[in-house]
Design a protein around this motif. Structure first.
Motif, PDB file in Angstrom:
ATOM      1  N   ARG A  25       0.905  -1.355  -0.177  1.00  0.00           N
ATOM      2  CA  ARG A  25      -0.129   0.122   0.001  1.00  0.00           C
ATOM      3  C   ARG A  25       0.746   1.278  -0.057  1.00  0.00           C
ATOM      4  NH1 ARG A  25      -2.398  -0.819   4.424  1.00  0.00           N
ATOM      5  NH2 ARG A  25      -4.040  -2.247   3.622  1.00  0.00           N
ATOM      6  N   ASP A  26       1.913   1.193   0.804  1.00  0.00           N
ATOM      7  CA  ASP A  26       2.757   2.426   0.788  1.00  0.00           C
ATOM      8  C   ASP A  26       3.618   2.642  -0.364  1.00  0.00           C
ATOM      9  OD1 ASP A  26       1.853   2.720   3.672  1.00  0.00           O
ATOM     10  OD2 ASP A  26       3.549   1.753   4.444  1.00  0.00           O
ATOM     11  N   LEU A  28       2.786   1.604  -3.383  1.00  0.00           N
ATOM     12  CA  LEU A  28       1.917   1.966  -4.577  1.00  0.00           C
ATOM     13  C   LEU A  28       1.307   3.452  -4.244  1.00  0.00           C
ATOM     14  CD1 LEU A  28      -0.250  -1.204  -5.192  1.00  0.00           C
ATOM     15  CD2 LEU A  28       1.539  -0.320  -6.721  1.00  0.00           C
ATOM     16  N   SER A  29       1.251   3.849  -3.128  1.00  0.00           N
ATOM     17  CA  SER A  29       0.637   5.102  -3.121  1.00  0.00           C
ATOM     18  C   SER A  29       1.835   6.218  -3.212  1.00  0.00           C
ATOM     19  CB  SER A  29       0.235   5.573  -1.712  1.00  0.00           C
ATOM     20  OG  SER A  29       1.171   5.263  -0.823  1.00  0.00           O
ATOM     21  N   ALA A  30       3.003   5.843  -3.198  1.00  0.00           N
ATOM     22  CA  ALA A  30       4.211   6.775  -3.315  1.00  0.00           C
ATOM     23  C   ALA A  30       4.430   6.912  -4.894  1.00  0.00           C
ATOM     24  CB  ALA A  30       5.410   6.095  -2.827  1.00  0.00           C
ATOM     25  N   GLU A  32       3.498   7.836  -8.965  1.00  0.00           N
ATOM     26  CA  GLU A  32       2.439   8.805  -9.728  1.00  0.00           C
ATOM     27  C   GLU A  32       2.211   7.882 -10.888  1.00  0.00           C
ATOM     28  OE1 GLU A  32       3.800  12.689 -10.561  1.00  0.00           O
ATOM     29  OE2 GLU A  32       4.814  12.913  -8.529  1.00  0.00           O
ATOM     30  N   TRP A  33       0.688   7.575 -10.935  1.00  0.00           N
ATOM     31  CA  TRP A  33       0.056   6.934 -12.160  1.00  0.00           C
ATOM     32  C   TRP A  33      -0.762   7.940 -13.200  1.00  0.00           C
ATOM     33  CZ3 TRP A  33       1.525   1.877 -11.765  1.00  0.00           C
ATOM     34  CH2 TRP A  33       1.885   1.424 -10.459  1.00  0.00           C
TER      35      TRP A  33
END
Length: 49
Positions: A25-26, A28-30, A32-33
Motif C-alpha cells: 500500500r505504501d 503504490l501510494s508513493a 504517480e500513475w
C-alpha cells in the motif's frame, strides 16, 4: 496481454510477522500513475496460474 491489456504478476513471499499489505500500500501510494493506468492488487489469490 489479456483481453488487450498488459498484465503483470508479482509473487511476494514474506514471514507471517511482516505486514506485506502495508508495505505494498505504501509503495503504490508513493508512485504517480497516469490516468489511463489501473492497478489492482489481489492479496492471497485463489490461483496464480
Amino acid at each position: 496481454m489479456l483481453r488487450g491489456r498488459h498484465r503483470f504478476r508479482l509473487l511476494v513471499h514474506a514471514r507471517r510477522a511482516f505486514d506485506v499489505q502495508d508495505m505494498i500500500r505504501d509503495w503504490l501510494s508513493a508512485l504517480e500513475w497516469s490516468a489511463k493506468v489501473r492497478v489492482v492488487v489481489d492479496v492471497d489469490p485463489y490461483s496464480f496460474i
